[in-house]
Design an enzyme around this catalytic site. Structure first.
Site, PDB file in Angstrom:
ATOM      1  N   HIS A 101      48.925  64.764 -35.120  1.00  0.00           N
ATOM      2  CA  HIS A 101      47.676  64.247 -34.562  1.00  0.00           C
ATOM      3  C   HIS A 101      47.539  64.725 -33.122  1.00  0.00           C
ATOM      4  O   HIS A 101      48.535  64.897 -32.414  1.00  0.00           O
ATOM      5  CB  HIS A 101      47.661  62.711 -34.553  1.00  0.00           C
ATOM      6  N   CYS A 155      48.719  55.274 -30.599  1.00  0.00           N
ATOM      7  CA  CYS A 155      48.433  55.073 -32.019  1.00  0.00           C
ATOM      8  C   CYS A 155      48.047  53.626 -32.312  1.00  0.00           C
ATOM      9  O   CYS A 155      47.274  53.361 -33.234  1.00  0.00           O
ATOM     10  CB  CYS A 155      49.653  55.445 -32.861  1.00  0.00           C
TER      11      CYS A 155
END
Length: 273
Positions: free
Chosen positions: A172, A266
């Site tokens: 990511h 996150c």
């Protein structure tokens, strides 16, 4: 340099049901036990740290059967009160998107744009409102499809710069790059293709560059209000670099949640009005 903070609004989700039940990134290992109580305690310290800095934190209700729902950044990407929804790559996480959509549709003041292609929300998008007139950085290569970059640009009305991720450990964007304030970033160059590195160097000549050790310790997976940077423990060299250029740092132990392949960022979605 005196750094000025900006009060932020965040969305988080308690890891009451967090576990490593499957493998969808290189950091996950189903043979490694997770201490659920410790995960909740670490997450609560993170939440309290953000509240203590003066920020507003909303929470989603965790759902049984969705062990990765704690990673709330992946559920949408919000700019100017409009949420561009997520469509997860892996079926194990796909049901999370509904909870995020319901949050925006049931709380007044938010618009919601449903996605038509795979994207994993703020996991692969970063927004810098004061950089080049307002710029979205968008990652691709492992999760989010490049078509989502164009869709996000249409949904949010901000130019999008596509950046190719090349190392599976940095699957990511938010484990390889983070906004430090409204105009500058920290990133790990080797996570990106050579062309994307050139783009970042041109756009952000004053960026803080992290080394491999801090990147692999999830040090870049951070949250910043423009003055105080909240990052996980074990990223001491990066914390020192940030303090050297005028930021304050607050380090939080998220060792249990790192077993799922995520850390501070996150767990935190930013709600931008």
């Amino acid at each position: 340099m005196q750094r000025e903070p900006r009060r932020r609004t965040y969305l988080m989700c308690s890891p009451e049901h967090f576990a490593v039940e499957y493998v969808i990134n290189p950091w996950m290992d189903t043979s490694v036990a997770v201490d659920a109580a410790a995960a909740v305690a670490q997450w609560e310290r993170l939440r309290q740290t953000l509240v203590g800095l003066g920020h507003e934190v909303h929470t989603l209700n965790p759902q049984v059967g969705l062990p990765d729902m704690v990673f709330a950044a992946n559920g949408a990407f919000v700019v100017d009160g409009v949420a561009y929804g997520a469509r997860f790559k892996y079926p194990q996480r796909s049901a999370e998107a509904k909870s995020h959509q319901e949050f925006y549709e049931t709380n007044p003041g938010w618009g919601f744009v449903a996605p038509t292609v795979v994207n994993e929300g703020e996991g692969d998008f970063a927004y810098l409102p004061d950089a080049h007139g307002g710029l979205i950085l968008a990652g691709h290569g492992f999760r989010t499809e490049t078509a989502a970059h164009a869709e996000a640009q249409e949904a949010l009305g901000r130019p999008v710069v596509s950046l190719r991720l090349v190392d599976p450990a940095f699957y990511h964007l938010d484990v390889a790059l983070a906004a430090l304030d409204d105009a500058n970033i920290v990133y790990y160059p080797e996570a990106f293709s050579p062309a994307s590195r050139k783009v970042l160097a041109q756009l952000f000549p004053d960026a803080v560059v992290a080394d491999e050790a801090d990147a692999r310790a999830f040090g870049i997976n951070l949250v910043s209000d423009g003055r105080t940077v909240v990052l996980n423990t074990g990223s001491d060299a990066l914390a020192a670099k940030l303090r050297a250029v005028g930021y304050e740092t607050a380090q939080v132990d998220l060792s249990e949640l790192k077993k799922g392949g995520g850390s501070v960022k996150c767990c935190v979605a930013e709600l931008r009005h």
